[in-house]
Design a protein around this motif. Structure first.
Motif, PDB file in Angstrom:
ATOM      1  N   TYR A 206       0.827  -1.205   0.000  1.00 19.97           N
ATOM      2  CA  TYR A 206       0.000   0.000   0.000  1.00 19.97           C
ATOM      3  C   TYR A 206       0.864   1.259   0.000  1.00 19.97           C
ATOM      4  O   TYR A 206       0.573   2.221  -0.716  1.00 19.97           O
ATOM      5  N   GLU A 207       1.922   1.250   0.798  1.00 16.76           N
ATOM      6  CA  GLU A 207       2.808   2.416   0.849  1.00 16.76           C
ATOM      7  C   GLU A 207       3.539   2.634  -0.469  1.00 16.76           C
ATOM      8  O   GLU A 207       3.885   3.768  -0.819  1.00 16.76           O
ATOM      9  N   SER A 210      -0.353   3.905  -2.928  1.00 15.57           N
ATOM     10  CA  SER A 210      -1.543   4.113  -2.116  1.00 15.57           C
ATOM     11  C   SER A 210      -2.801   4.329  -2.941  1.00 15.57           C
ATOM     12  O   SER A 210      -3.913   4.280  -2.411  1.00 15.57           O
ATOM     13  N   SER A 211      -2.631   4.568  -4.230  1.00 12.32           N
ATOM     14  CA  SER A 211      -3.816   4.787  -5.073  1.00 12.32           C
ATOM     15  C   SER A 211      -4.373   3.478  -5.625  1.00 12.32           C
ATOM     16  O   SER A 211      -5.434   3.472  -6.254  1.00 12.32           O
ATOM     17  N   TYR A 215      -4.590  -2.882  -3.308  1.00 14.78           N
ATOM     18  CA  TYR A 215      -3.685  -2.799  -2.150  1.00 14.78           C
ATOM     19  C   TYR A 215      -4.422  -2.250  -0.928  1.00 14.78           C
ATOM     20  O   TYR A 215      -4.194  -2.673   0.198  1.00 14.78           O
ATOM     21  N   TYR A 216      -5.294  -1.296  -1.192  1.00 21.12           N
ATOM     22  CA  TYR A 216      -6.081  -0.696  -0.114  1.00 21.12           C
ATOM     23  C   TYR A 216      -7.005  -1.737   0.526  1.00 21.12           C
ATOM     24  O   TYR A 216      -7.088  -1.842   1.754  1.00 21.12           O
ATOM     25  N   CYS A 244      -2.772   4.905   8.081  1.00 21.21           N
ATOM     26  CA  CYS A 244      -2.983   4.886   6.630  1.00 21.21           C
ATOM     27  C   CYS A 244      -4.463   4.884   6.280  1.00 21.21           C
ATOM     28  O   CYS A 244      -4.873   5.548   5.299  1.00 21.21           O
TER      29      CYS A 244
END
Length: 248
Positions: A206-207, A210-211, A215-216, A244
């Motif tokens: 995610y890092e 982040s878009s 992953y989110y 996050c």
């Protein structure tokens, strides 16, 4: 196994006490035929009187021995029970009812006795499963001792056997509980480690992007799994995920 006996009875029954003492000594001498693991040590008030200069102070010493040391208290009675013997019986009975659960009681009473007090003692011992034996003569008394001792030793050994079984059973139950708890703890620890590792991987992805919706969602899923299992939230990776995801 050394068992200590306090032998009680009126001073007028010295012959009967001697009969009992001698029969116990004979039982000890023949213990290879009876039970070589058991030896009876007999004490009467004479044993204490030899060491007590003031005979008037002896009774507390007898009572202390009965209460704290005796494994068995044997009483020989004929016609009623005198004050001192009654006191000794009461001390023995009260000690038997206490946490110590000793001494065991054996009472020999002459069959001719019609004393109400002795009848009460008989009923009391009967209700507690203890020994009350009537004798008709000195020879009958002599013949009864060995049989009573044999019964007592058999019962005592059975009690010891049962106690050992209980100890062994409790040990294995405790061992099984410890094993179960240990396995459960290990499994839970392993699950926690797996959850933390999945959260770490999901956080790193995610890092890095982040878009990315996948992953989110993976990050939320990893956190939810950790929450559902009720693990401690005092974890750095968990705290970063909360930041996050903007979760309070």
């Amino acid at each position: 196994m050394n068992l200590e006996i306090f032998l009680a009875g009126s001073t007028t029954l010295s012959k009967q006490r001697d009969i009992i003492r001698n029969q116990i000594m004979m039982w000890n001498a023949n213990r290879n035929l009876n039970d070589k693991d058991v030896v009876f040590n007999v004490y009467t008030f004479e044993n204490f009187d030899d060491a007590i200069s003031d005979k008037s102070t002896g009774q507390p010493e007898y009572n202390k021995f009965i209460r704290e040391r005796a494994d068995i208290a044997i009483f020989v009675l004929y016609d009623g029970i005198n004050e001192k013997t009654r006191e000794e019986f009461d001390v023995a009975y009260e000690s038997l009812q206490s946490k110590r659960k000793a001494p065991d009681l054996i009472v020999f009473s002459h069959k001719s006795s019609l004393s109400k007090e002795i009848e009460n003692i008989r009923e009391k011992l009967k209700s507690d499963g203890k020994y009350f034996k009537e004798y008709t003569s000195d020879d009958d008394l002599k013949n009864s001792i060995g049989k009573i001792l044999d019964k007592y030793v058999s019962r005592k050994k059975e009690e010891v056997r049962i106690q050992k079984q209980i100890i062994v059973r409790n040990f294995f139950v405790l061992f099984a509980i410890i094993c179960i708890v240990g396995v459960f703890g290990f499994v839970r620890f392993s699950k926690r480690q797996d959850c933390v590792e999945r959260m770490r991987e999901a956080l790193e992805k995610y890092e890095s992007n982040s878009s990315n919706l996948e992953y989110y969602m993976n990050l939320r899923s990893a956190k939810k799994e950790y929450d559902d299992l009720g693990f401690s939230k005092d974890n750095e990776i968990y705290k970063k995920i909360k930041d996050c995801l903007k979760i309070e």
